[in-house]
Write a protein that holds these residues in place. Structure first.
Motif, PDB file in Angstrom:
ATOM      1  N   GLU A 108      60.455  45.623  14.928  1.00 19.48           N
ATOM      2  CA  GLU A 108      60.809  47.038  14.997  1.00 19.48           C
ATOM      3  C   GLU A 108      60.875  47.512  16.446  1.00 19.48           C
ATOM      4  O   GLU A 108      61.744  48.310  16.809  1.00 19.48           O
ATOM      5  CB  GLU A 108      59.819  47.877  14.184  1.00 19.48           C
ATOM      6  CG  GLU A 108      59.738  47.473  12.711  1.00 19.48           C
ATOM      7  CD  GLU A 108      61.106  47.332  12.072  1.00 19.48           C
ATOM      8  OE1 GLU A 108      61.864  48.320  12.045  1.00 19.48           O
ATOM      9  OE2 GLU A 108      61.436  46.224  11.575  1.00 19.48           O
ATOM     10  N   LYS A 109      60.005  46.988  17.279  1.00 14.64           N
ATOM     11  CA  LYS A 109      60.068  47.317  18.706  1.00 14.64           C
ATOM     12  C   LYS A 109      61.353  46.769  19.327  1.00 14.64           C
ATOM     13  O   LYS A 109      61.994  47.439  20.149  1.00 14.64           O
ATOM     14  CB  LYS A 109      58.848  46.757  19.432  1.00 14.64           C
ATOM     15  CG  LYS A 109      57.557  47.504  19.143  1.00 14.64           C
ATOM     16  CD  LYS A 109      56.362  46.854  19.816  1.00 14.64           C
ATOM     17  CE  LYS A 109      56.417  46.980  21.328  1.00 14.64           C
ATOM     18  NZ  LYS A 109      55.172  46.466  21.951  1.00 14.64           N
ATOM     19  N   ASP A 131      57.479  41.713  17.720  1.00 21.07           N
ATOM     20  CA  ASP A 131      57.529  42.872  16.825  1.00 21.07           C
ATOM     21  C   ASP A 131      58.988  43.279  16.627  1.00 21.07           C
ATOM     22  O   ASP A 131      59.625  43.818  17.530  1.00 21.07           O
ATOM     23  CB  ASP A 131      56.730  44.023  17.429  1.00 21.07           C
ATOM     24  CG  ASP A 131      56.606  45.221  16.502  1.00 21.07           C
ATOM     25  OD1 ASP A 131      57.600  45.551  15.821  1.00 21.07           O
ATOM     26  OD2 ASP A 131      55.533  45.851  16.484  1.00 21.07           O
ATOM     27  N   GLU A 148      58.231  39.130  23.089  1.00 22.76           N
ATOM     28  CA  GLU A 148      57.935  40.087  22.019  1.00 22.76           C
ATOM     29  C   GLU A 148      58.322  39.559  20.638  1.00 22.76           C
ATOM     30  O   GLU A 148      59.389  38.971  20.461  1.00 22.76           O
ATOM     31  CB  GLU A 148      58.687  41.393  22.284  1.00 22.76           C
ATOM     32  CG  GLU A 148      58.368  42.516  21.311  1.00 22.76           C
ATOM     33  CD  GLU A 148      56.918  42.933  21.400  1.00 22.76           C
ATOM     34  OE1 GLU A 148      56.220  42.810  20.368  1.00 22.76           O
ATOM     35  OE2 GLU A 148      56.486  43.360  22.485  1.00 22.76           O
TER      36      GLU A 148
END
Length: 326
Positions: A300-301, A298, A296
């Motif tokens: 913010e995720k 992202d 991953e």
């Protein structure tokens, strides 16, 4: 829900982890927007008997880091730890008693090409830049408390996969080159060169064992806390992996172990669910479906996943203490 809760009661008075005078350079694509909210400081001296077991899962390990920070902030320090892959890296900060150590690295440097990217591939022939991690990040920017990490009163075992035998081995700090072992445990197959230790090639511990629970059982610990990085109902596909068969045909035992690993994970998850319901093992698992991939990007995720782990553990503090003390 996570975003609403993350700013409540999470700060403690502590010295910052990083030396403010040291500026190694900014990550290429920025950092997690809530990086300043990540708690920092040192865990207390209270230690509970037992073993904490940390699953791998790549960047899903941010869940584990949130769990561990919440536990350390509330003086739930378990004497022994065993981790695999990302779980092994998370265990370093836990045994060293450094709140926010792992999360600060991952949420600040995820997009630094020297840590994850082309710089890492050129330097270390893998997706993670361990040279940069050890020499620059741990060595200068966000150092580990080596004295506390090396305290013989606390054990740390790291799961690695022997490519010749296909077996999971568990070297312990104080008895091995810990840096090399951590690197081997998190060296992803297919895209990374194996780590050779004493003439033997090793890869990610998760190739043979996804959750290193068997080590805790073999050591006879009466209290075992398992931190999963997938929700309870997640199960892996058990199909044969043809890519493994082709790429690693020179290591037939390793191929067999990799092809069996998903089925072993499913059986272990079923077993842990039963043991948790009986109260003989305590399992912390994501309370929401995890939508974060192994690689991953992202931020913010990833930050949200950290707070999910933090708040899941925070909501279970009484239950965890109760389990450890009964």
């Amino acid at each position: 829900m996570i975003m609403e809760e993350k700013n409540k009661d999470i700060r403690i008075k502590a010295e910052p982890l990083a030396d403010p005078k040291y500026k190694p350079g900014k990550p290429e694509k920025g950092t997690y927007s809530g990086i300043k909210d990540i708690p920092t400081g040192s865990a207390g001296d209270t230690v509970y008997e037992g073993c904490i077991v940390l699953e791998g899962g790549g960047w899903r390990g941010l869940y584990t880091l949130g769990v561990l920070d919440a536990m350390m902030m509330n003086d739930i320090n378990i004497r022994n730890a065993v981790g695999i892959s990302a779980g092994a890296l998370s265990a370093l900060g836990y045994i060293a008693g450094q709140i926010g150590w792992g999360a600060t690295i991952d949420l600040r440097y995820r997009h630094d090409k020297n840590y994850v990217g082309l710089g890492a591939m050129r330097k270390d022939h893998g997706v993670t830049g361990f040279t940069y991690l050890y020499e620059e990040l741990i060595g200068k920017e966000i150092p580990l408390d080596k004295k506390r990490l090396n305290d013989p009163a606390r054990r740390l075992a790291v799961g690695i996969t022997n490519m010749i035998t296909g077996k999971t081995e568990y070297p312990e700090k104080g008895q091995c080159n810990l840096s090399a072992v951590i690197r081997a445990s998190a060296t992803v197959p297919y895209v990374s060169r194996p780590v050779v230790i004493a003439g033997v090639p090793y890869l990610d511990g998760g190739c043979s064992t996804k959750i290193p629970y068997p080590w805790a059982v073999s050591e006879g610990f009466k209290k075992i806390v398992v931190v999963k990085t997938r929700e309870w109902n997640y199960r892996r596909k058990e199909d044969e992996n043809r890519i493994v068969n082709r790429m690693y045909r020179k290591y037939p035992e390793f191929v067999e172990a990799m092809n069996a690993a998903n089925a072993d994970f499913n059986r272990m998850t079923d077993e842990l669910e039963k043991l948790h319901s009986e109260g003989s093992v305590y399992v912390i698992a994501p309370s929401e479906p995890v939508e974060v991939s192994r690689f991953e990007g992202d931020m913010e995720k990833l930050g949200d996943l950290y707070w999910l782990g933090f708040n899941d553990a925070k909501s279970q503090l009484v239950a965890i203490r109760g389990y450890l003390t009964v």
